[in-house]
Scaffold this motif. Sequence first.
Motif, PDB file in Angstrom:
ATOM      1  N   SER A   1      12.898   1.815  -0.634  1.00  0.00           N
ATOM      2  CA  SER A   1      13.423   3.140  -0.964  1.00  0.00           C
ATOM      3  C   SER A   1      13.034   4.115   0.135  1.00  0.00           C
ATOM      4  O   SER A   1      12.072   3.905   0.881  1.00  0.00           O
ATOM      5  N   ALA A   2      13.759   5.211   0.239  1.00  0.00           N
ATOM      6  CA  ALA A   2      13.464   6.213   1.266  1.00  0.00           C
ATOM      7  C   ALA A   2      12.049   6.748   1.112  1.00  0.00           C
ATOM      8  O   ALA A   2      11.352   6.992   2.108  1.00  0.00           O
ATOM      9  N   GLU A   3      11.591   6.908  -0.112  1.00  0.00           N
ATOM     10  CA  GLU A   3      10.247   7.431  -0.365  1.00  0.00           C
ATOM     11  C   GLU A   3       9.180   6.494   0.195  1.00  0.00           C
ATOM     12  O   GLU A   3       8.197   6.940   0.808  1.00  0.00           O
ATOM     13  N   ILE A   4       9.363   5.185  -0.007  1.00  0.00           N
ATOM     14  CA  ILE A   4       8.398   4.201   0.503  1.00  0.00           C
ATOM     15  C   ILE A   4       8.524   4.074   2.015  1.00  0.00           C
ATOM     16  O   ILE A   4       7.520   4.065   2.741  1.00  0.00           O
ATOM     17  N   ALA A   5       9.752   3.988   2.510  1.00  0.00           N
ATOM     18  CA  ALA A   5       9.974   3.772   3.940  1.00  0.00           C
ATOM     19  C   ALA A   5       9.375   4.881   4.790  1.00  0.00           C
ATOM     20  O   ALA A   5       8.850   4.615   5.882  1.00  0.00           O
TER      21      ALA A   5
ATOM     22  N   LEU B   1       0.829  -1.211   0.000  1.00  0.00           N
ATOM     23  CA  LEU B   1       0.000   0.000   0.000  1.00  0.00           C
ATOM     24  C   LEU B   1       0.865   1.264   0.000  1.00  0.00           C
ATOM     25  O   LEU B   1       0.534   2.254  -0.668  1.00  0.00           O
ATOM     26  N   ALA B   2       1.981   1.231   0.734  1.00  0.00           N
ATOM     27  CA  ALA B   2       2.897   2.377   0.717  1.00  0.00           C
ATOM     28  C   ALA B   2       3.463   2.594  -0.682  1.00  0.00           C
ATOM     29  O   ALA B   2       3.656   3.738  -1.117  1.00  0.00           O
TER      30      ALA B   2
ATOM     31  N   ALA C   1       8.268 -11.094  16.659  1.00  0.00           N
ATOM     32  CA  ALA C   1       8.995 -11.824  15.616  1.00  0.00           C
ATOM     33  C   ALA C   1       8.559 -11.374  14.232  1.00  0.00           C
ATOM     34  O   ALA C   1       9.379 -11.253  13.310  1.00  0.00           O
ATOM     35  N   MET C   2       7.276 -11.121  14.062  1.00  0.00           N
ATOM     36  CA  MET C   2       6.795 -10.665  12.756  1.00  0.00           C
ATOM     37  C   MET C   2       7.226  -9.225  12.483  1.00  0.00           C
ATOM     38  O   MET C   2       7.589  -8.879  11.355  1.00  0.00           O
ATOM     39  N   LEU C   3       7.211  -8.386  13.501  1.00  0.00           N
ATOM     40  CA  LEU C   3       7.590  -6.992  13.304  1.00  0.00           C
ATOM     41  C   LEU C   3       9.065  -6.837  12.953  1.00  0.00           C
ATOM     42  O   LEU C   3       9.441  -5.902  12.241  1.00  0.00           O
ATOM     43  N   VAL C   4       9.916  -7.724  13.438  1.00  0.00           N
ATOM     44  CA  VAL C   4      11.326  -7.704  13.038  1.00  0.00           C
ATOM     45  C   VAL C   4      11.425  -7.813  11.522  1.00  0.00           C
ATOM     46  O   VAL C   4      12.192  -7.087  10.871  1.00  0.00           O
ATOM     47  N   ARG C   5      10.634  -8.687  10.943  1.00  0.00           N
ATOM     48  CA  ARG C   5      10.665  -8.892   9.498  1.00  0.00           C
ATOM     49  C   ARG C   5      10.055  -7.701   8.748  1.00  0.00           C
ATOM     50  O   ARG C   5      10.539  -7.300   7.698  1.00  0.00           O
ATOM     51  N   ALA C   6       8.991  -7.143   9.315  1.00  0.00           N
ATOM     52  CA  ALA C   6       8.379  -5.978   8.672  1.00  0.00           C
ATOM     53  C   ALA C   6       9.342  -4.796   8.636  1.00  0.00           C
ATOM     54  O   ALA C   6       9.471  -4.109   7.614  1.00  0.00           O
ATOM     55  N   ARG C   7      10.027  -4.564   9.746  1.00  0.00           N
ATOM     56  CA  ARG C   7      10.952  -3.434   9.798  1.00  0.00           C
ATOM     57  C   ARG C   7      12.173  -3.665   8.919  1.00  0.00           C
ATOM     58  O   ARG C   7      12.739  -2.706   8.366  1.00  0.00           O
ATOM     59  N   ALA C   8      12.580  -4.915   8.758  1.00  0.00           N
ATOM     60  CA  ALA C   8      13.686  -5.216   7.847  1.00  0.00           C
ATOM     61  C   ALA C   8      13.284  -4.910   6.407  1.00  0.00           C
ATOM     62  O   ALA C   8      14.079  -4.364   5.630  1.00  0.00           O
ATOM     63  N   ARG C   9      12.042  -5.226   6.055  1.00  0.00           N
ATOM     64  CA  ARG C   9      11.566  -4.916   4.709  1.00  0.00           C
ATOM     65  C   ARG C   9      11.429  -3.408   4.521  1.00  0.00           C
ATOM     66  O   ARG C   9      11.716  -2.876   3.442  1.00  0.00           O
ATOM     67  N   GLN C  10      11.015  -2.708   5.563  1.00  0.00           N
ATOM     68  CA  GLN C  10      10.934  -1.244   5.494  1.00  0.00           C
ATOM     69  C   GLN C  10      12.319  -0.652   5.264  1.00  0.00           C
ATOM     70  O   GLN C  10      12.496   0.258   4.444  1.00  0.00           O
ATOM     71  N   ALA C  11      13.308  -1.161   5.989  1.00  0.00           N
ATOM     72  CA  ALA C  11      14.678  -0.655   5.847  1.00  0.00           C
ATOM     73  C   ALA C  11      15.239  -0.906   4.456  1.00  0.00           C
ATOM     74  O   ALA C  11      16.082  -0.140   3.975  1.00  0.00           O
ATOM     75  N   ALA C  12      14.778  -1.979   3.813  1.00  0.00           N
ATOM     76  CA  ALA C  12      15.274  -2.319   2.484  1.00  0.00           C
ATOM     77  C   ALA C  12      14.549  -1.554   1.377  1.00  0.00           C
ATOM     78  O   ALA C  12      14.994  -1.554   0.230  1.00  0.00           O
TER      79      ALA C  12
END
Length: 254
Positions: free
Chosen positions: A87-91, A59-60, A74-85
């Motif tokens: 682009s800055a605009e999406i993150a 959605l972002a 445990a799930m949020l660790v994975r979500a934040r890793a995907r956020q970090a990966a």
Amino acid sequence: MTRVRPYYADQSLSAAFYDVVTAADAQLTGDIALYAGLGPAGGSVLELGAGAGRVAIALAERGFRVTGVDLSAAMLVRARARQAAASAEIAERLEFRQGDMTSLDLKRTFDLAICTYFTLAHVPAGAAWRNTFAVMARHLDAGGITAVHLPLVEAMRLPGPPPEALAFDRPLPGGGRLQLHVRERRFREAIGRLDQVIEYVERDAAGGVVRRSPERLTYYVADPTPFAAAAGLEAAQTPVRLGDVGEIWVFRKA
């Protein structure tokens, strides 16, 4: 059999391989497009049960500002890793928070509140459902929309595959495979509760077992309409069927 863990718990393979399983799940086809069509362009979205970020990040990428909430660290660790990966605009359009959907109070409102991929079905259809609908209503602007993905009772009644059969078998990046067995499955009609023990087996490229984890997955099914009405939400459209096992219910805040 080794100790049975709850689904999405710390060190669970359901959390570790959530993206592998959901990417292969044809029963989810079309859910992101549906959610995106319910909110205004560039609008704000609250996602309850954000998990590893599959829906929130998609959605972002479509221009929405998304706050994703999940109980599982445990799930949020994975979500934040995907956020970090990303682009800055999406993150910068994303925020992930740990929280309980039955008591959440972010002290702000959103254009759209969604409870995705059977998240509501993980808790009993009683006080927890009433509280969750109240949370969604509290976080919606007047006229805002909420969408809740729930399992179909007829799908819950179906028998599972034999315990020795492979219910899921997919290759993993770098070699190896992920395999799932449904070791137990029981539906209790009187209370609308499905209990399953699903065993995850990670194998290496030679077929040897790397890890195995039997995990308990429980779903509750019920008509959400009375719970929505008690929170001041009214049906906005007929439920939208997704695949053969679930549908998305859409409500509007008066």
